[in-house]
Write an enzyme that holds these catalytic residues in place. Sequence first.
Site, PDB file in Angstrom:
ATOM      1  N   GLY A 299       0.824  -1.216   0.000  1.00 18.97           N
ATOM      2  CA  GLY A 299       0.000   0.000   0.000  1.00 18.97           C
ATOM      3  C   GLY A 299       0.853   1.259   0.000  1.00 18.97           C
ATOM      4  N   ASP A 300       1.966   1.217   0.732  1.00 21.10           N
ATOM      5  CA  ASP A 300       2.885   2.368   0.749  1.00 21.10           C
ATOM      6  C   ASP A 300       3.551   2.535  -0.611  1.00 21.10           C
ATOM      7  OD1 ASP A 300       2.322   2.677   3.474  1.00 21.10           O
ATOM      8  OD2 ASP A 300       3.999   1.402   4.074  1.00 21.10           O
ATOM      9  N   ALA A 301       3.876   1.406  -1.255  1.00 20.97           N
ATOM     10  CA  ALA A 301       4.478   1.458  -2.596  1.00 20.97           C
ATOM     11  C   ALA A 301       3.504   2.106  -3.581  1.00 20.97           C
ATOM     12  CB  ALA A 301       4.863   0.059  -3.061  1.00 20.97           C
ATOM     13  N   GLY A 304       3.485   5.784  -2.856  1.00 23.79           N
ATOM     14  CA  GLY A 304       4.721   6.400  -3.347  1.00 23.79           C
ATOM     15  C   GLY A 304       4.704   6.585  -4.856  1.00 23.79           C
TER      16      GLY A 304
END
Length: 346
Positions: A299-301, A304
């Site tokens: 999810g962070d990827a 980003g």
Amino acid sequence: MASQTYQLFCIGNPLLDVQVTNGEELLKKYDLKANDAILAEEKHMSIYEEIVKDYKVTYVAGGASQNAARGAAYVLPPNSVVYTGCVGDDGLAEQLRAANKREGLQEVYLVKPGQKTGACAVVLTGHHRSLVTTLRAAEMFEQSHLSSPVVAPLVDAANVFYVEGFFLTHGASIVLELSKKASAASKTFAMNFSAPFIPQFFGTQLQSILPYCDIIIGNETEAEAYAAANGLPDTKDLAAIAKAVATSPKSNKARPRVVIFTHGAESTILVSSAEPDSPKVFKVSAIDDKLIVDTNGAGDAFAGGFLGAYVAGKSFDECVEVGHKMGAMCVQLVGPQFRWPKVSVL
């Protein structure tokens, strides 16, 4: 010579992930859910020693906003992204610095001498990840750091800001001031819900900052938690929940609010307050099960990749597609990491 500035300014809890696989017994012992993120309580504190002692662990640079910042830095040219948060003066912080440097992410940490850098136990079971965080130094961040001689010019020069929902557990007043400042200057402020417990238990803090947010990112469990916490009629209708978030009061009315909810391998939904009844649905390209290593940081990827594309001037549709590419890359590697040598995703 003018000092270096960055277009994207990110703030959050810097953590070192301590990752283990086949953690079914740990889920039972510590009363954890397979796909969740929590702050460690007293009953969880022994997990950090236990996993190092009894499991094969992998150490990976973590912290939701820091992961996203490294993802955005991966997408963008050098010196595009800067990140701040609070760390101790220990080996864990050095591991984070090394990971950031590799990705081209500049950090301006607040360092607390004598304190330990935050850590996150990542318990993997199949394609699920359960995150148990002890914040340590991360929750000692001080507002004064943002007005320090080193950091203040970076805040002033940035055009896009990003914060993780996790930061609201201790730094809501800091985020409120930063988001107000960004909104007043017509700069873009983005926030991630980060975990179901944020809308559940930190709803007041979330609602205080929402009026100043231009971009909201979350996943399906966080969206459902928001719907339940705010009395929405259908806690499973992601398009309706996104519409409710998109159309809630906004300070800078000149820019529509865009809400993006991912749903793992299912479709991603995007709703803009400019067209709240016209949700956009983006298919996720399926990845062969055998290629998925783990989902920690996926999810962070996505966030980003989305932010990197946004800073690069791409349309929201393109931003989602770049987010999908970064998420797909991440799940094929251990933890929140990206492929080397770099692959162009823009």
